[in-house]
Design a protein around this motif. Structure first.
Motif, PDB file in Angstrom:
ATOM      1  N   GLN A 285       0.833  -1.221   0.000  1.00 28.34           N
ATOM      2  CA  GLN A 285       0.000   0.000   0.000  1.00 28.34           C
ATOM      3  C   GLN A 285       0.864   1.266   0.000  1.00 28.34           C
ATOM      4  O   GLN A 285       0.348   2.370   0.179  1.00 28.34           O
ATOM      5  CB  GLN A 285      -0.912   0.014   1.232  1.00 28.34           C
ATOM      6  CG  GLN A 285      -1.905  -1.134   1.273  1.00 28.34           C
ATOM      7  CD  GLN A 285      -2.823  -1.132   0.054  1.00 28.34           C
ATOM      8  OE1 GLN A 285      -3.390  -0.099  -0.291  1.00 28.34           O
ATOM      9  NE2 GLN A 285      -2.937  -2.264  -0.616  1.00 28.34           N
ATOM     10  N   ALA A 286       2.172   1.083  -0.180  1.00 25.72           N
ATOM     11  CA  ALA A 286       3.079   2.239  -0.057  1.00 25.72           C
ATOM     12  C   ALA A 286       2.897   3.209  -1.221  1.00 25.72           C
ATOM     13  O   ALA A 286       2.725   2.804  -2.376  1.00 25.72           O
ATOM     14  CB  ALA A 286       4.529   1.757  -0.028  1.00 25.72           C
ATOM     15  N   HIS A 287       3.002   4.476  -0.910  1.00 31.28           N
ATOM     16  CA  HIS A 287       2.953   5.506  -1.950  1.00 31.28           C
ATOM     17  C   HIS A 287       4.030   5.234  -2.987  1.00 31.28           C
ATOM     18  O   HIS A 287       3.799   5.304  -4.194  1.00 31.28           O
ATOM     19  CB  HIS A 287       3.156   6.891  -1.314  1.00 31.28           C
ATOM     20  CG  HIS A 287       2.765   8.018  -2.215  1.00 31.28           C
ATOM     21  ND1 HIS A 287       3.594   8.489  -3.203  1.00 31.28           N
ATOM     22  CD2 HIS A 287       1.623   8.743  -2.312  1.00 31.28           C
ATOM     23  CE1 HIS A 287       2.974   9.469  -3.848  1.00 31.28           C
ATOM     24  NE2 HIS A 287       1.781   9.644  -3.332  1.00 31.28           N
ATOM     25  N   THR A 288       5.227   4.892  -2.515  1.00 31.42           N
ATOM     26  CA  THR A 288       6.358   4.646  -3.416  1.00 31.42           C
ATOM     27  C   THR A 288       6.044   3.517  -4.404  1.00 31.42           C
ATOM     28  O   THR A 288       6.482   3.546  -5.546  1.00 31.42           O
ATOM     29  CB  THR A 288       7.593   4.240  -2.593  1.00 31.42           C
ATOM     30  OG1 THR A 288       7.706   5.145  -1.510  1.00 31.42           O
ATOM     31  CG2 THR A 288       8.861   4.269  -3.407  1.00 31.42           C
ATOM     32  N   TYR A 289       5.291   2.538  -3.931  1.00 29.28           N
ATOM     33  CA  TYR A 289       4.979   1.393  -4.786  1.00 29.28           C
ATOM     34  C   TYR A 289       3.810   1.684  -5.732  1.00 29.28           C
ATOM     35  O   TYR A 289       3.829   1.299  -6.896  1.00 29.28           O
ATOM     36  CB  TYR A 289       4.664   0.180  -3.904  1.00 29.28           C
ATOM     37  CG  TYR A 289       4.322  -1.057  -4.687  1.00 29.28           C
ATOM     38  CD1 TYR A 289       5.219  -1.577  -5.619  1.00 29.28           C
ATOM     39  CD2 TYR A 289       3.097  -1.695  -4.514  1.00 29.28           C
ATOM     40  CE1 TYR A 289       4.898  -2.713  -6.356  1.00 29.28           C
ATOM     41  CE2 TYR A 289       2.781  -2.822  -5.241  1.00 29.28           C
ATOM     42  CZ  TYR A 289       3.681  -3.324  -6.161  1.00 29.28           C
ATOM     43  OH  TYR A 289       3.362  -4.436  -6.889  1.00 29.28           O
ATOM     44  N   ILE A 290       2.799   2.393  -5.201  1.00 28.70           N
ATOM     45  CA  ILE A 290       1.561   2.550  -5.981  1.00 28.70           C
ATOM     46  C   ILE A 290       1.544   3.831  -6.820  1.00 28.70           C
ATOM     47  O   ILE A 290       1.112   3.813  -7.963  1.00 28.70           O
ATOM     48  CB  ILE A 290       0.320   2.559  -5.049  1.00 28.70           C
ATOM     49  CG1 ILE A 290       0.232   1.254  -4.267  1.00 28.70           C
ATOM     50  CG2 ILE A 290      -0.964   2.778  -5.853  1.00 28.70           C
ATOM     51  CD1 ILE A 290      -0.972   1.165  -3.342  1.00 28.70           C
TER      52      ILE A 290
ATOM     53  N   ASN B 180      -0.366   6.851   4.325  1.00 29.23           N
ATOM     54  CA  ASN B 180      -1.476   7.479   3.607  1.00 29.23           C
ATOM     55  C   ASN B 180      -2.647   6.512   3.396  1.00 29.23           C
ATOM     56  O   ASN B 180      -3.730   6.693   3.946  1.00 29.23           O
ATOM     57  CB  ASN B 180      -0.897   8.010   2.280  1.00 29.23           C
ATOM     58  CG  ASN B 180      -1.898   8.797   1.470  1.00 29.23           C
ATOM     59  OD1 ASN B 180      -3.099   8.684   1.648  1.00 29.23           O
ATOM     60  ND2 ASN B 180      -1.400   9.599   0.547  1.00 29.23           N
ATOM     61  N   ARG B 181      -2.423   5.444   2.628  1.00 23.74           N
ATOM     62  CA  ARG B 181      -3.547   4.551   2.294  1.00 23.74           C
ATOM     63  C   ARG B 181      -4.033   3.732   3.487  1.00 23.74           C
ATOM     64  O   ARG B 181      -5.104   3.117   3.427  1.00 23.74           O
ATOM     65  CB  ARG B 181      -3.185   3.628   1.127  1.00 23.74           C
ATOM     66  CG  ARG B 181      -3.342   4.345  -0.210  1.00 23.74           C
ATOM     67  CD  ARG B 181      -3.097   3.437  -1.372  1.00 23.74           C
ATOM     68  NE  ARG B 181      -4.102   2.408  -1.561  1.00 23.74           N
ATOM     69  CZ  ARG B 181      -5.286   2.610  -2.132  1.00 23.74           C
ATOM     70  NH1 ARG B 181      -5.634   3.798  -2.559  1.00 23.74           N
ATOM     71  NH2 ARG B 181      -6.122   1.601  -2.295  1.00 23.74           N
TER      72      ARG B 181
ATOM     73  N   ARG C  93       4.553  12.853   5.706  1.00 24.41           N
ATOM     74  CA  ARG C  93       3.789  13.504   6.790  1.00 24.41           C
ATOM     75  C   ARG C  93       4.344  13.107   8.157  1.00 24.41           C
ATOM     76  O   ARG C  93       3.587  12.898   9.102  1.00 24.41           O
ATOM     77  CB  ARG C  93       2.310  13.132   6.672  1.00 24.41           C
ATOM     78  CG  ARG C  93       1.663  13.640   5.396  1.00 24.41           C
ATOM     79  CD  ARG C  93       0.183  13.313   5.300  1.00 24.41           C
ATOM     80  NE  ARG C  93      -0.373  13.790   4.042  1.00 24.41           N
ATOM     81  CZ  ARG C  93      -0.250  13.155   2.867  1.00 24.41           C
ATOM     82  NH1 ARG C  93       0.397  11.988   2.795  1.00 24.41           N
ATOM     83  NH2 ARG C  93      -0.779  13.666   1.767  1.00 24.41           N
ATOM     84  N   ILE C  94       5.664  13.048   8.275  1.00 26.04           N
ATOM     85  CA  ILE C  94       6.255  12.604   9.550  1.00 26.04           C
ATOM     86  C   ILE C  94       5.949  13.586  10.676  1.00 26.04           C
ATOM     87  O   ILE C  94       5.839  13.186  11.844  1.00 26.04           O
ATOM     88  CB  ILE C  94       7.785  12.376   9.398  1.00 26.04           C
ATOM     89  CG1 ILE C  94       8.331  11.596  10.595  1.00 26.04           C
ATOM     90  CG2 ILE C  94       8.555  13.665   9.222  1.00 26.04           C
ATOM     91  CD1 ILE C  94       7.856  10.191  10.708  1.00 26.04           C
ATOM     92  N   PHE C  95       5.776  14.877  10.348  1.00 25.79           N
ATOM     93  CA  PHE C  95       5.463  15.835  11.422  1.00 25.79           C
ATOM     94  C   PHE C  95       4.040  15.635  11.944  1.00 25.79           C
ATOM     95  O   PHE C  95       3.773  15.915  13.109  1.00 25.79           O
ATOM     96  CB  PHE C  95       5.717  17.278  10.966  1.00 25.79           C
ATOM     97  CG  PHE C  95       7.192  17.571  10.854  1.00 25.79           C
ATOM     98  CD1 PHE C  95       7.941  17.846  11.985  1.00 25.79           C
ATOM     99  CD2 PHE C  95       7.843  17.514   9.623  1.00 25.79           C
ATOM    100  CE1 PHE C  95       9.309  18.081  11.900  1.00 25.79           C
ATOM    101  CE2 PHE C  95       9.201  17.745   9.520  1.00 25.79           C
ATOM    102  CZ  PHE C  95       9.945  18.028  10.660  1.00 25.79           C
TER     103      PHE C  95
ATOM    104  N   MET D 113      -6.457  12.254   8.204  1.00 26.53           N
ATOM    105  CA  MET D 113      -7.173  11.627   7.095  1.00 26.53           C
ATOM    106  C   MET D 113      -8.384  10.844   7.583  1.00 26.53           C
ATOM    107  O   MET D 113      -8.286  10.114   8.566  1.00 26.53           O
ATOM    108  CB  MET D 113      -6.248  10.653   6.367  1.00 26.53           C
ATOM    109  CG  MET D 113      -5.079  11.347   5.763  1.00 26.53           C
ATOM    110  SD  MET D 113      -4.133  10.231   4.744  1.00 26.53           S
ATOM    111  CE  MET D 113      -2.905  11.405   4.172  1.00 26.53           C
ATOM    112  N   VAL D 114      -9.477  10.999   6.847  1.00 27.40           N
ATOM    113  CA  VAL D 114     -10.684  10.241   7.160  1.00 27.40           C
ATOM    114  C   VAL D 114     -11.073   9.477   5.889  1.00 27.40           C
ATOM    115  O   VAL D 114     -11.277  10.083   4.835  1.00 27.40           O
ATOM    116  CB  VAL D 114     -11.836  11.191   7.571  1.00 27.40           C
ATOM    117  CG1 VAL D 114     -13.117  10.398   7.819  1.00 27.40           C
ATOM    118  CG2 VAL D 114     -11.438  12.000   8.806  1.00 27.40           C
TER     119      VAL D 114
END
Ligand SMILES: Cc1ncc(COP(=O)(O)O)c(C=O)c1O
Length: 343
Positions: A83-88, A142-143, A174-176, A285-286
């Motif tokens: 589900q990683a941003h880097t992957y998807i 994220n996801r 979004r680490i912060f 996130m919702v």
């Protein structure tokens, strides 16, 4: 009437103070290393994340790719969540541009990778296999609903990576959000990683840019990769000036986004026809599912009611709270969704 844009925290506009700082920024040619504002941002980012050096990049995608190119050779393998941003969502850049092979491990619903599965995914030393070089994690995820990877998990993942001879890269777009939600110094989360990329242009509201941080040697290699990718920018201090304010003035306010996300989740949970995934969203996130009907038609009806929602595939939707969401915007958004469902 103001359009309510909940698609992403990337839609944030710079603050007045950022615009002023951008107009007044001291500039130079950053490709020669001569832009004092870029240099200040890079130093500040490195100091905040507890790394030796930083590199300003135009986007999170370029930051992640430059990191992968700096860590890996062609034919190497990267362990990455499904589900990683880097992957998807990064257009297969690691494979297309780096010749890097993604080894996919399933993300748990809270954004973690099962560390035993990570251990099992590492290739033995055998000429038939690619060389496993890197583990990547995403925090917040994220996801997976803006999920936070805890300090203890980050440490366990870093220890495992190093025990197995791998490096750990953190997509900390979004680490912060994670550090503010947990009330811990961001270094506690970035410490176990060899490299971290975070974004200035999401909840921190800068118009452009991300910073990649790591050791001096790593950043030298990433700098070359950034050049190869066409990411050397000239008077980039106009952008870095906003980035400095993102780090010095906008971190603490992420708490407001998290509070508004909880309010939104609670309100949406009382609306018939949708199912909210988490009543206590960990960050900003919702996610929710539309229970019946066409997702496209629902999104169009929301738009007509003055609300933009993010599409997350099938009947899954995402709403993100951010710097542009204020006053009674959350309440208006909930009303707009109720209207869209009853139309
Ligand atoms: C977790 C994560 N990583 C990386 C990125 C990429 O950032 P950019 O859009 O600046 O390329 C995003 C963007 O939304 C993201 O959510």
């Amino acid at each position: 009437m103001k359009l309510l844009d909940f698609r992403s925290d990337t839609v944030t506009l710079p603050s007045e103070a950022m615009r002023k700082a951008m107009a007044e920024a001291e500039l130079g040619d950053d490709v020669y290393g001569d832009d004092p504002t870029v240099n200040r941002l890079q130093d500040l980012a490195a100091e905040m994340t507890g790394k030796e050096a930083g590199l300003f990049v135009p986007s999170g995608t370029m930051g992640n790719l430059a990191a992968l190119l700096a860590h890996c050779q062609r034919g190497d393998e990267v362990i990455v969540g499904d589900q990683a941003h880097t992957y998807i969502f990064e257009a297969g850049g690691m494979a297309a541009l780096g010749g890097i092979h993604p080894r996919v491990v399933k993300n748990l619903s809270d954004g973690r990778l099962d560390l035993e599965e990570v251990r099992a995914a590492v290739r033995p030393d055998d000429a038939h296999f690619p060389v496993t070089r890197l583990l990547t994690l995403e925090n917040t995820h994220n996801r997976c609903g803006g999920a936070i990877l805890s300090p203890s998990y980050m440490k366990a993942a870093g220890d495992l990576a190093h025990e197995l001879g791998l490096q750990l890269h953190l997509d900390g777009a979004r680490i912060f959000n994670a550090s503010v939600a947990l009330g811990v110094d961001v270094k506690v989360l970035t410490g176990p990683a060899d490299s971290v990329m975070f974004c200035l242009s999401k909840g921190l509201a800068a118009p452009v840019g991300s910073v990649l941080c790591g050791s001096k040697d790593f950043i030298l290699r990433a700098h070359r990769a950034r050049k190869q990718l066409g990411g050397g920018m000239r008077q980039a201090g106009v952008l870095a000036a906003a980035g400095i304010l993102a780090l010095t003035q906008m971190v603490e306010r992420l708490d407001d986004d998290h509070r508004q996300a909880r309010q939104l989740a609670k309100g949406l949970s009382e609306v018939a026809g949708i199912q909210v995934e988490s009543l206590e969203p960990p960050t900003n996130m919702v996610y929710f599912q539309l229970m019946e009907g066409s997702a496209d038609a629902f999104r169009e009806r929301c738009k007509k009611a003055g609300l933009l929602v993010g599409v997350a595939g099938g009947s899954r939707f995402r709403m993100v709270t951010h710097y542009g969401i204020e006053g009674n915007d959350v309440k208006r958004a909930i009303d707009a969704i109720r209207d869209a469902l009853s139309a």
